[in-house]
Structures are given as C-alpha cells and as structure tokens.
Motif scaffolding. Sequence first.
Motif, mmCIF file in Angstrom:
data_model
loop_
_atom_site.group_PDB
_atom_site.id
_atom_site.type_symbol
_atom_site.label_atom_id
_atom_site.label_comp_id
_atom_site.label_asym_id
_atom_site.label_seq_id
_atom_site.Cartn_x
_atom_site.Cartn_y
_atom_site.Cartn_z
ATOM 1 N N ALA A 604 0.827 -1.213 0.000
ATOM 2 C CA ALA A 604 0.000 0.000 0.000
ATOM 3 C C ALA A 604 0.859 1.259 0.000
ATOM 4 O O ALA A 604 0.524 2.256 -0.659
ATOM 5 C CB ALA A 604 -0.926 -0.007 1.220
ATOM 6 N N THR A 605 1.987 1.234 0.698
ATOM 7 C CA THR A 605 2.888 2.392 0.710
ATOM 8 C C THR A 605 3.493 2.642 -0.662
ATOM 9 O O THR A 605 3.590 3.789 -1.114
ATOM 10 C CB THR A 605 3.994 2.173 1.756
ATOM 11 N N VAL A 606 3.892 1.589 -1.353
ATOM 12 C CA VAL A 606 4.447 1.746 -2.712
ATOM 13 C C VAL A 606 3.389 2.289 -3.663
ATOM 14 O O VAL A 606 3.662 3.184 -4.485
ATOM 15 C CB VAL A 606 5.007 0.393 -3.203
ATOM 16 N N PHE A 607 2.164 1.791 -3.564
ATOM 17 C CA PHE A 607 1.087 2.261 -4.439
ATOM 18 C C PHE A 607 0.799 3.745 -4.214
ATOM 19 O O PHE A 607 0.702 4.532 -5.171
ATOM 20 C CB PHE A 607 -0.164 1.418 -4.171
ATOM 21 N N LEU A 608 0.670 4.161 -2.964
ATOM 22 C CA LEU A 608 0.375 5.567 -2.681
ATOM 23 C C LEU A 608 1.573 6.469 -2.979
ATOM 24 O O LEU A 608 1.389 7.619 -3.417
ATOM 25 C CB LEU A 608 -0.056 5.721 -1.229
ATOM 26 N N SER A 609 2.785 5.989 -2.768
ATOM 27 C CA SER A 609 3.965 6.793 -3.092
ATOM 28 C C SER A 609 4.061 7.043 -4.593
ATOM 29 O O SER A 609 4.371 8.164 -5.031
ATOM 30 C CB SER A 609 5.227 6.091 -2.595
ATOM 31 N N TYR A 610 3.793 6.032 -5.385
ATOM 32 C CA TYR A 610 3.787 6.227 -6.840
ATOM 33 C C TYR A 610 2.681 7.187 -7.267
ATOM 34 O O TYR A 610 2.868 8.022 -8.158
ATOM 35 C CB TYR A 610 3.611 4.874 -7.529
ATOM 36 N N THR A 611 1.523 7.103 -6.611
ATOM 37 C CA THR A 611 0.428 8.022 -6.935
ATOM 38 C C THR A 611 0.792 9.464 -6.591
ATOM 39 O O THR A 611 0.483 10.394 -7.347
ATOM 40 C CB THR A 611 -0.839 7.604 -6.167
ATOM 41 N N ILE A 612 1.468 9.665 -5.471
ATOM 42 C CA ILE A 612 1.804 11.025 -5.028
ATOM 43 C C ILE A 612 2.914 11.624 -5.882
ATOM 44 O O ILE A 612 2.871 12.802 -6.243
ATOM 45 C CB ILE A 612 2.195 11.008 -3.538
ATOM 46 N N TRP A 613 3.898 10.838 -6.252
ATOM 47 C CA TRP A 613 5.065 11.381 -6.937
ATOM 48 C C TRP A 613 4.935 11.379 -8.465
ATOM 49 O O TRP A 613 5.603 12.189 -9.119
ATOM 50 C CB TRP A 613 6.305 10.591 -6.549
ATOM 51 N N SER A 614 4.126 10.506 -9.045
ATOM 52 C CA SER A 614 4.180 10.328 -10.497
ATOM 53 C C SER A 614 2.862 10.519 -11.220
ATOM 54 O O SER A 614 2.875 10.756 -12.433
ATOM 55 C CB SER A 614 4.717 8.912 -10.823
ATOM 56 N N VAL A 615 1.723 10.398 -10.569
ATOM 57 C CA VAL A 615 0.432 10.438 -11.255
ATOM 58 C C VAL A 615 -0.132 11.852 -11.174
ATOM 59 O O VAL A 615 -0.101 12.490 -10.108
ATOM 60 C CB VAL A 615 -0.552 9.426 -10.629
ATOM 61 N N ARG A 625 -5.937 19.979 -7.500
ATOM 62 C CA ARG A 625 -6.314 20.326 -8.878
ATOM 63 C C ARG A 625 -5.358 21.390 -9.437
ATOM 64 O O ARG A 625 -4.906 22.288 -8.729
ATOM 65 C CB ARG A 625 -7.746 20.831 -8.906
ATOM 66 N N GLY A 626 -5.036 21.260 -10.733
ATOM 67 C CA GLY A 626 -4.151 22.218 -11.384
ATOM 68 C C GLY A 626 -2.677 21.973 -11.168
ATOM 69 O O GLY A 626 -1.852 22.773 -11.633
ATOM 70 N N LEU A 627 -2.276 20.908 -10.484
ATOM 71 C CA LEU A 627 -0.867 20.610 -10.238
ATOM 72 C C LEU A 627 -0.415 19.445 -11.112
ATOM 73 O O LEU A 627 -1.218 18.614 -11.551
ATOM 74 C CB LEU A 627 -0.638 20.262 -8.765
ATOM 75 N N GLU A 628 0.898 19.403 -11.351
ATOM 76 C CA GLU A 628 1.432 18.301 -12.149
ATOM 77 C C GLU A 628 1.370 16.981 -11.374
ATOM 78 O O GLU A 628 0.983 15.952 -11.919
ATOM 79 C CB GLU A 628 2.875 18.607 -12.545
ATOM 80 N N THR A 629 1.773 17.029 -10.137
ATOM 81 C CA THR A 629 1.683 15.861 -9.254
ATOM 82 C C THR A 629 1.200 16.324 -7.882
ATOM 83 O O THR A 629 1.198 17.525 -7.574
ATOM 84 C CB THR A 629 3.051 15.156 -9.109
#
Length: 720
Positions: A604-615, A625-629
């Motif tokens: 779960a930590t890897v999934f949320l870390s990828y969402t925060i840093w890359s998606v 809203r309006g941000l790249e990541t």
Amino acid sequence: SASLQVLASMPSRTIGRNLGAIISQYCNRTAQLRRRSRRPPLQQLSRAARPSLRHYDLDTDTTRATLQDKRNLLVKELLSLSPGQRSQMLLTMPLSLAEKRTLRRQLSKRLRQRDQPGASSSPCGSYIIYIKLVRVCTAAQCRLWPQCSLQAPSPQHCRGLWYRLLSLLRAAQPWHFALKQISGRFGSSILSYFLFLKTLLMFNFFSFLILLVFVVALQAAYPPALASPPPFTGLELLTGAGYFTHSLLYYGYYSNVTLNDPCASSPQGSRCPLTAPQLPYNMPLTYLSSVGIAFLVTCILLVYSVFCSFRESVRSSTGHLALKVFCAWDFKVIQRRSVKLQCENICIQLKELLMEQRSRSRSRSLCQRLRHCLVLLLAWALVLCSVLGCTLAVHHLSQHMHGGRGRWQQEITLLVLPLVVSLLNALMPRLYNLLAMWERQEAPMTQIYVAISRNLILKTGILILLCAQWLSRSVVCSAEECWETCVGQDLYRFVVMDFIFTLLDTLLGELVWRLVLEKRLKQRPEFDIARNVLELIYGQTLTWLGILFSPLLPAVQMLKLLLLFYIKKTSLMQNCRSPSKPWQASHMSTIFITLLCFPSFLGATVFLSYTIWSVQPSETCGPFRGLETIYKSGQSWVLVLEKSNPNITWFTWVHQHLVDKTFLLLFASMALLAVIYFYVQVVRGQRRVICLLREQIANEGDDKVFLIQKLHSVFKLRGR
C-alpha cells in the motif's frame, strides 16, 4: 550414605544446610537490612551507643537455638522492615510454601497485636470504627467533627486497594473477559485471530483520529460551494455513489484553498482588500501531511508490534511442560468462573505443547517422502493455475464493465466487480482446503502456513491487477469524472462487499455446516484460522490503499471490525469446536504481524507513493487540482509561506535540500530495514543462547548420573 553426602554437596541442594540454618541466615540478612535502612552510620554514634553484632550471629551456636526460636527471631526482624522489603525478603527465601505460610501467619498476628493498642488509645482510632464512620457519615457531616482524628488505613490495606485498582484497569481493556473466555475454551491458536483483529482496530483508530482532527473536521467547518447533492435512496450504503459522491467521504469534496484566508471565497481577478494570515492553513498540504503522518504512525506501531511478537515468540519457544505444570497457575484468581477458565486454558496449552513435540518426533521413510513431494508439486501447480485463471477473469470483467460504464447508468452494476472478486476470495480457499486434505500435512502449523501462502498469492495477484487498473484513469472512469473519487468509491464497495461475504460465510459456512455435521457426524466444524486471518489482512490492505482517496475509509473499517468481533465470537461459541490438533500459536502471531507489515502495508505504501510522486491529479476536483503531481503541493505551499512571512526562509532551505531529495527517504528506509535486521539477529542469538543453556543443563544432569555411577563402582571395588 556416601552417595547421599555427595548429592547433598551439589550446587542444586542447599549446600548442606538445614531449615534452621536457612532461617538463621535470612534473619541475619533482615537485621543487616534493617540496620542499614533505619540506623545512622557508625561514625555519627558514640562508642557506647554502637550496636553489638554478636546478637545477630545466629550461625555461631546453632545447637542452642531451636527451630521455633529462629522462626520467632526472623518474624521479629521482619516486623522492623517496611512492607515492600518484607514481601521481597519472603519471596527470596528458599523455603517451602508451607513454611512461608507459617511465617506470614505469624507476621499478620504480630501486626494485629502491634496495631491494636495504638488503635484503642485514640477516641476514634480503631480501623473498624474508621470504616463504619466513612460508610455512615457524608463529607459534610465529617467536617462537623474535627476533633475526631480518624486513623488512616494501614499500608497493607492501601497496597491491596492499589492492586484492586490495577486489576480493574486491566479488566477495563476492550474485550478482556471475552478474550479470556476464548483462550480458555479454544486455546491460543484461535485466540490469535481475535488478538490480531484487536490490533487492526488500534491501527485504524489512530489513522482515523489524525485524519478527523486535521482534515475532515476543518473541511466540515469551511464547506466548499457545491451544487445540491441528489436525494438519499439507501443504495448508497452499498455502492458509495450518488449522495455520497460529493461528501466528506471522498477526495473530490475537499478544496484546494487556504481555509483561514478571508479572500479565498472572492472571485478570481478581483482584488481583496483584506490581508492574508501570517500562518495560512493550506488544505492541500494538510491533506497530504495528514495521510503521511497516519502512515508514519502506523509504520511505527507495526514495527513495534513485530518486535513484541518476536520477543514473545522466543519467550514461548523456550517453554517446557514442567513450566506449564508447575508455574502456569495464577494465584490471584479467586472467582469460580475465572478459575474454570484458567483450568481450561492450561489444559489447552498442555495439549498444544504435547502435539508440537509429537509432530517433531515423527519421521517418514524415503518412499513416503518422495510420494509426499509429488503430491505437493501437483497441489501447488493446481493452485498457481487457479490464481492465474482468477486474475484473467477479473481483468476481463473489469475491462468490460468500465468500457460499458457510459451505457450502464444504474448504480447496481457498480457492484458486479466487487461481487465477483469477493466470490472468488470466498470460494477458492475451499478448494485449497480440499487440496490440504489430499496432502495430509501432519504438523498443524505447516498446514496453516501452506493455506496462508496460497490465499495470500490469490489475493495479492488480484489486488496488483486492480491497482494497475486504478492508476490507468481511462479504465476507472470517464474523463469528466474525478478519477480519485472513482477509485475511492471502488475501494469502499470492495470493503463493504468483503464484509457482506464474511457475514454470509459465517452464516452458511459455520451455522449451516454445523447443523449438517451434527446431524451426520455428531460433531461441529473447526474454525478456519488461515482463511479468516487472510480476510482481515485483505480488508486492511483495501483500507490502506484507499486512505488517500477516501479519508473516512478507516472509520468504515473500524465499524466493520467491531461488528466482526462480536459476530465471529458468537459464531465461534455456538457453531465451532476446539481444534482437533491443538497447536501453539506463539509463532503464528508473529507470522500474522509480519504478513500485515511487509506484503500488505509495504504494498500500500508503494502504491500511494507512486500516486503522489508520479500520477497527475484531476483538473476539476480535489485539493490538488491544477498541479502536475500531488507532491508539488508542498513546494507551492513553501513559496506561499515564504511570501507571507520572510523570517522563515530557513524552512525553504530545509524543504529544498532535505524533503525534495530522495536521499532522506532512502536513508530512513535503509535505517528501518537495518534496525529490523539487527533485532532479528538479536532474537536469533538469544534463541541460540537459550538452546546452549538448555544443552548445558542436560549435560549437568548427565554429569550427576555419571558421578553417581562412578561412586557406586568405587564402593564395589572397596567391598571386594
């Protein structure tokens, strides 16, 4: 006689001393302790006032003093000590229980005789009168009698009251008596499931508390301007859509403004005459920080739980049958119901130890080993094929559902995918149990480990596929919708559907199956520990995956766990029986916490870390809203904070050189892994030392036998 003399001189005996010598020694020790604690140093006394030590040297003339005289002298010396020192001295004496009871009776008799004259001299000094006055008089009436100086309770009564308060605090723990009842009736193996459920409830409580205080409550105090929600129909409790879509339950409801900024509600392009606050409460940064702090607190609690379980596993692995037989009884238990529960608990623990020793002593021939290995290979091949088939089926169904979401407008269709996944998670473990019956594992712990591994592979494969689809936003929902809210709704539906299938499994798999077995075989089914524990880990993994997209999902999980505890407890008491092969669950609790820490929490930590840093987040909803990541919100907040208060430029430097760099996160992860590795090695070293000490004890016993045999051979030679 010569052998007895040699045995009496061994270290395990009392070095040739009798009971009177032991009492005399402790009388001397008590006198020394009393003189050390109550008398001033000898340098401060005159020569005539210095005490003589000849009165305390009782070992010089042991023939004149009888055993009763020595006992009386010991009681006299014990009376001069404080209650704590007196109890400690009695505990450390190498005397029998009967002798200690005699000493305690004499002590209590002397204490009553000593306290009675002083109590009768005062007008209201009797302790019995004190108790009666306290019970009869109120506080206002006691103020009218200042001349009546009530005697305070003795230290023994105060200590007894303190012990009662401690027992009440321990009994006030959640489900204290229920856990004792389960342990006494079904053993530690089934108790480990309920303790694990209690641990999960604690994790969710801390996560929910952090998100409630810093995110949910403040957003409820400053609600955003949104259109009126659709009417509540009741179906939202299952689907999570409709009325709940634009609510505090999901990510899309939260705003991306500074909550305490008076110009936040002004239209864009207009100039606000009010000044900005010195410490702005930025909702995007608060949202991200609260999720991070919740995960950090959970990580600390998880690592601490792993350490405690490792320590308990090592401690319980050193237990012998002799320790359970002679040292397992709790003498503070006095109620008839508690005594019965403790008797049942000790019996179950003895069965567990005997079963564990029996499973270790069994051996198989070479042909039996080869046949068993062949059966294991075939069973694992069937398991892997079933996992692959289930994963492909879920993938095909999710593609068909999400591709046709524009055509299907009914909310009931949203439950199809969670229904199928929960159905697979409920049916496939039954197939794995049939394979386990075919394998015929002798050790119960090995059977549980294999079942947990197979169920874990199935659930992990399905969750990895679902996470990949949630991150591909075009598959989850349409472009007009907030994809984070869609992911939160999917996870909410999975949690609710998992709870519904758990209830159905309890009703059909335990109640109905119990009725069938009682009618056919005159027995009840056993409680499936592996499947139930994996269901808890699966539900907790869904909660951790959805904490970013649904901040109130830990509250839903807490309600689910509370209901699940009482439902499972009632079903266990009414429908299930004790395990046919009792086994010790000390290592099992360690396995449960380890599986929760590494596959579940780490995934779960890897999934949320990828969402925060890359998606990239949604453009029209949510706090980012309006941000790249999502991570860019921290950088923008630092710039706003620097403009509002130029005196904290150092914070910008810290954020730029420590937080933005991945070195700090890598260093923290490596430090955590190093600590875990170090602790595991320490536990292994302690286990090795315990094994060596056990071998040394066995060797010393063999030395005694060898010494006795040598003595007998010497006497035979002398006789010849």
